[in-house]
Design a protein around this motif. Structure first.
Motif, PDB file in Angstrom:
ATOM      1  N   THR A 180       0.598  -1.147   0.175  1.00 60.25           N
ATOM      2  CA  THR A 180       0.003   0.010   0.053  1.00 60.25           C
ATOM      3  C   THR A 180       0.833   1.225  -0.057  1.00 60.25           C
ATOM      4  N   LEU A 212      -6.857   4.637  -4.582  1.00 64.29           N
ATOM      5  CA  LEU A 212      -6.386   3.627  -3.593  1.00 64.29           C
ATOM      6  C   LEU A 212      -7.686   3.051  -3.033  1.00 64.29           C
ATOM      7  N   HIS A 256      -9.096  -0.634  -3.497  1.00 61.01           N
ATOM      8  CA  HIS A 256      -9.302  -1.460  -2.454  1.00 61.01           C
ATOM      9  C   HIS A 256     -10.744  -2.016  -2.168  1.00 61.01           C
ATOM     10  N   MET A 261      -4.045  -2.719   2.984  1.00 59.09           N
ATOM     11  CA  MET A 261      -4.780  -1.379   2.712  1.00 59.09           C
ATOM     12  C   MET A 261      -5.838  -0.684   3.787  1.00 59.09           C
TER      13      MET A 261
END
Length: 299
Positions: free
Chosen positions: A27, A183, A187, A162
């Protein structure tokens, strides 16, 4: 006769923390290349990665009984490179060293070379896969002995890594938390993929010629582990995060998504992912039943 699991909650914690650490480093690297301005969030990932893996290794040594008294015994694992455990030691050792070097450079506000971050990411992914292979080589357990398990643990490791970074980021770097939209979208899909992999794992295991395969699956979905499986793993660990993040990313207004209320909703989603990630490993470790081997009487 009842069967007592050879491994328990301590090993489940070890597998969870090792995978989470690898996922947290991945991450941090993702943030570096996709959200380079989010330096605080990147640092959170770099702190979590080595910290949780080191805690997991301490738990492993504790579970090994003589681990703390004779820690050099673990060095003997490096004598057999045909063993999954040997490669696991290599991956873990390289990962921890690289992760600590990266963290020190970051804390000293020195530039971290790209190749070092990439090496750490590769090692982090290797550690995540290894946690599944560690169980998968046990041929006497149909729930473990499938190629799907390392893939499932890899996806779960990245997802929990994450989730850990985002959960801490909500409180430690709330402004940057709102900036990492890419992100969050990446995720979002991981619990969906994880749900598909779990369904496939249960189907393949139940079709195993040995009754132990079906009995392991039955223990999960309608036996002693059913409440844990459906409530803590499926509902809280997969469905709830998917629903909440779907709402926040694609339905809620931008104002709500970036508000403190929206952040707390996302935090609840990430907490659910972490709970589900640990429960998954606890169930896989504890509910697996071995194949029964019957030997004829010696005459």
């Amino acid at each position: 006769m009842t069967y007592e699991p050879i491994w328990g909650a301590i090993i489940a914690w070890y597998l969870f923390l090792a995978g989470l650490g690898g996922g947290a480093f991945v991450t941090a690297v993702f943030i570096r290349f996709r959200h380079p301005d989010c330096t605080r969030l990147m640092r959170i990932g770099r702190i979590i990665a080595p910290a949780v893996v080191i805690v997991g290794l301490c738990l492993l040594m504790f579970d090994a009984a003589a681990g703390f008294a004779h820690p050099l015994r673990f060095a003997l694992l490096l004598t057999n490179f045909g063993s999954v455990m040997t490669w696991g030691v290599v991956f873990l050792a390289v990962f921890v060293v690289v992760a600590l070097v990266v963290l020190v450079l970051d804390l000293l506000k020195k530039a971290v070379p790209e190749w070092l971050d990439i090496l750490g990411m590769v090692m982090g992914l290797a550690v995540a896969v290894y946690t599944g292979c560690l169980l998968g080589v046990c041929q006497g357990f149909p729930l473990w002995n499938t190629a799907l398990l390392p893939i499932l643990f890899l996806v779960s490791a990245v997802s929990t890594g994450m989730a850990a970074v985002l959960l801490v980021g909500v409180f430690a770097a709330p402004m940057e938390f709102n900036e990492v939209v890419v992100l969050k979208k990446f995720h979002f899909w991981l619990p969906v993929v994880e749900l598909v992999l779990v369904a496939a794992l249960l189907f393949v295991t139940s079709a195993n010629p040995s009754p132990a395969g079906w009995e392991s699956v039955a223990a999960l979905v309608m036996g002693n582990w059913a409440a844990c499986f459906w409530l803590l793993f499926v509902v809280m660990g997969l469905v709830l995060p998917t629903v909440l993040e779907c709402w926040m990313l694609w339905i809620a207004s931008h104002e709500l998504e970036t508000s403190r209320t929206g952040q707390m909703v996302s935090a609840l989603s990430d907490a659910g992912v972490l709970i589900g990630g640990f429960v998954l490993r606890l169930m896989i470790v504890s509910a697996a039943l071995p194949v029964t081997i019957v030997q004829p009487w010696m005459l």
